[in-house]
Design an enzyme around this catalytic site. Structure first.
Site, PDB file in Angstrom:
ATOM      1  NE  ARG A  80      28.599  28.832  34.088  1.00  0.00           N
ATOM      2  CZ  ARG A  80      28.021  29.840  34.749  1.00  0.00           C
ATOM      3  NH1 ARG A  80      28.199  29.989  36.043  1.00  0.00           N
ATOM      4  NH2 ARG A  80      27.269  30.722  34.108  1.00  0.00           N
ATOM      5  CG  HIS A 132      25.393  27.372  38.048  1.00  0.00           C
ATOM      6  ND1 HIS A 132      26.641  27.237  38.629  1.00  0.00           N
ATOM      7  CD2 HIS A 132      24.530  26.687  38.847  1.00  0.00           C
ATOM      8  CE1 HIS A 132      26.524  26.521  39.739  1.00  0.00           C
ATOM      9  NE2 HIS A 132      25.270  26.170  39.883  1.00  0.00           N
ATOM     10  CE1 TYR A 183      26.065  34.186  34.581  1.00  0.00           C
ATOM     11  CE2 TYR A 183      23.721  33.906  35.040  1.00  0.00           C
ATOM     12  CZ  TYR A 183      24.964  33.363  34.781  1.00  0.00           C
ATOM     13  OH  TYR A 183      25.106  32.007  34.725  1.00  0.00           O
TER      14      TYR A 183
HETATM   15  C1  LIG Z   1      27.599  26.726  50.990  1.00  0.00           C
HETATM   16  C2  LIG Z   1      26.833  26.856  49.716  1.00  0.00           C
HETATM   17  N1  LIG Z   1      26.402  28.065  49.310  1.00  0.00           N
HETATM   18  C3  LIG Z   1      25.726  28.186  48.145  1.00  0.00           C
HETATM   19  C4  LIG Z   1      25.462  27.087  47.374  1.00  0.00           C
HETATM   20  C5  LIG Z   1      24.724  27.233  46.041  1.00  0.00           C
HETATM   21  N2  LIG Z   1      25.709  27.052  44.969  1.00  0.00           N
HETATM   22  C6  LIG Z   1      25.825  25.890  44.316  1.00  0.00           C
HETATM   23  S1  LIG Z   1      27.026  25.953  43.140  1.00  0.00           S
HETATM   24  C7  LIG Z   1      27.366  27.563  43.500  1.00  0.00           C
HETATM   25  C8  LIG Z   1      28.426  28.314  42.727  1.00  0.00           C
HETATM   26  C9  LIG Z   1      29.787  27.888  43.064  1.00  0.00           C
HETATM   27  O1  LIG Z   1      30.689  28.557  42.225  1.00  0.00           O
HETATM   28  P1  LIG Z   1      32.142  28.034  41.999  1.00  0.00           P
HETATM   29  O2  LIG Z   1      32.706  27.492  43.267  1.00  0.00           O
HETATM   30  O3  LIG Z   1      32.901  29.084  41.323  1.00  0.00           O
HETATM   31  O4  LIG Z   1      31.938  26.766  41.040  1.00  0.00           O
HETATM   32  P2  LIG Z   1      31.338  26.751  39.555  1.00  0.00           P
HETATM   33  O5  LIG Z   1      29.889  26.372  39.698  1.00  0.00           O
HETATM   34  O6  LIG Z   1      31.523  28.101  38.988  1.00  0.00           O
HETATM   35  O7  LIG Z   1      32.097  25.724  38.843  1.00  0.00           O
HETATM   36  C10 LIG Z   1      26.572  28.020  44.523  1.00  0.00           C
HETATM   37  C11 LIG Z   1      26.605  29.397  45.048  1.00  0.00           C
HETATM   38  C12 LIG Z   1      25.909  25.833  47.846  1.00  0.00           C
HETATM   39  N3  LIG Z   1      25.727  24.702  47.153  1.00  0.00           N
HETATM   40  N4  LIG Z   1      26.594  25.742  49.012  1.00  0.00           N
END
Ligand SMILES: Cc1ncc(C[n+]2csc(CCOP(=O)(O)OP(=O)(O)O)c2C)c(N)n1
Ligand SMILES: [Mg+2]
Length: 334
Positions: free
Chosen positions: A251, A255, A264
């Site tokens: 990424r 985020h 971080y």
């Molecule tokens: C069930 C749930 N827990 C927490 C969140 C908050 N949240 C949104 S995106 C994210 C990170 C997800 O990481 P990843 O699957 O690795 O995707 P990336 O954003 O890194 O592409 C989180 C924790 C959410 N949307 N849904």
């Protein structure tokens, strides 16, 4: 010359020059739309941005196997490279980003990144991470029950593989040999949590436990992703069942526009991954094969930037949805 004489990777994959140009075009288009989105955010016009930057190779490489309007896509919020490739336009993306009435995803009522199109068989995600996977398995079951040869591409980040939904979908798809391709875009972080604190062991290897193949691939190499996904799509179409693909990528932005990633991760780490930028790498490949030169690269970029500027201006001037439309599509009529 020497390179041309040896069989080029793309030729071995059955990709011609037009294919490569299209792949390059959509990767770059996704990048430029994304960059423009951040500008709109910093100008106070877009409330929230969630980026695809760094993941364009994985996205275009995988989705290049799809037949738009026939196969189904369950994207996650970063998959703008896929939705552009399938036929959503930069205008569509900016209309959504700015929450305008004409936004094809939701009429301006969903967060950005919740792509949706009935014509293109793009199914909107719910905001909880990973809930798209059981739905995708359900669509794959429908294809199977109807005897149709459609394939479902279901995507998510690596953190979504830590949730129950993903495992249930993997298990169900494995039991019923469903025509679904699970693509995990492992970009090293889930917001501030690094992969090593999200996943113990290998994601790709988990597929074995569910009875179907899993592959790890360099997600910043569009041709490598295309290749492994092509095999997965062929398998699915032939009724042989699901495949899991873990695309190792990064990424490149924070985020989201609400995140400060300086807290971080080291700048140097980002710099190291920038050297592996999927677009720059693909351009190098194209140049090595005389399919692109500096002049043509400039031309394509100028063309894309003009398209992006026009689309952004259009969306900025487009009307917001009427407040009384806020409940449209939320409750059944009557
Ligand atoms: C069930 C749930 N827990 C927490 C969140 C908050 N949240 C949104 S995106 C994210 C990170 C997800 O990481 P990843 O699957 O690795 O995707 P990336 O954003 O890194 O592409 C989180 C924790 C959410 N949307 N849904
Ligand atoms: Mg991630």
């Amino acid at each position: 010359m020497a390179i041309r004489e040896t069989s080029a990777r793309h030729e071995a994959l059955g990709l011609d020059e037009d294919d490569l140009r299209r792949m390059h075009y959509y990767m770059l288009l996704a990048r430029r739309v994304d960059e423009r989105s951040w500008i709109l955010n910093r100008q106070g016009k877009a409330a929230f941005v969630i980026s695809c930057q760094g993941q364009e190779g994985a996205q275009v490489g995988a989705a290049y196997n799809m037949r738009p309007g026939h196969d189904y896509l369950y994207p996650y919020y970063r998959d703008s490279g896929m939705t552009l490739l399938l036929g959503q336009t930069p205008r569509d993306q900016f209309l959504s980003l700015l929450g305008k009435r004409e936004d094809p995803n939701s009429g301006g009522r969903q967060m950005p990144g919740h792509y949706s199109s009935r014509e293109l068989n793009i199914v909107t995600a719910s905001a909880p991470v990973g809930v798209q996977f059981p739905q995708a398995a359900g669509t794959a079951l429908a294809f199977k029950m109807r005897g149709e040869d459609g394939v479902v591409l279901a995507c998510g980040g690596e953190a979504s593989t830590s949730g129950g939904d993903w495992h249930e979908a993997m298990n169900f798809a494995g039991i019923h040999d469903l025509p679904v391709v699970f693509l995990i875009e492992n970009n090293v972080y889930a917001i501030s949590t690094p992969t090593k604190l999200e996943v113990a062991g290998s994601i790709a290897k988990r597929a074995e436990g569910y009875g179907f193949p899993g592959h790890e691939v360099d997600g910043n190499d569009v041709l490598a992703v295309y290749e492994v996904a092509r095999e997965a799509f062929e398998r699915a179409r032939a009724g042989e069942g699901p495949t899991l693909i873990e695309a190792k990528t990064y990424r490149m932005t924070a985020h989201s526009s609400d995140d400060d990633d300086r807290r971080y991760r080291e700048r140097q780490e980002i710099e190291e991954w920038r050297q592996k930028d999927p677009i720059v790498r693909f351009e190098k490949y194209l140049m090595e094969h005389d399919l692109l030169d500096e002049e043509r690269k400039e031309e394509v970029d100028t063309e894309i930037k003009a398209e992006v500027a026009e689309a952004s201006e259009y969306a900025e001037n487009a009307p917001f949805a009427d407040p009384e439309d806020v409940l449209l599509g939320v409750y059944a009529e009557g």
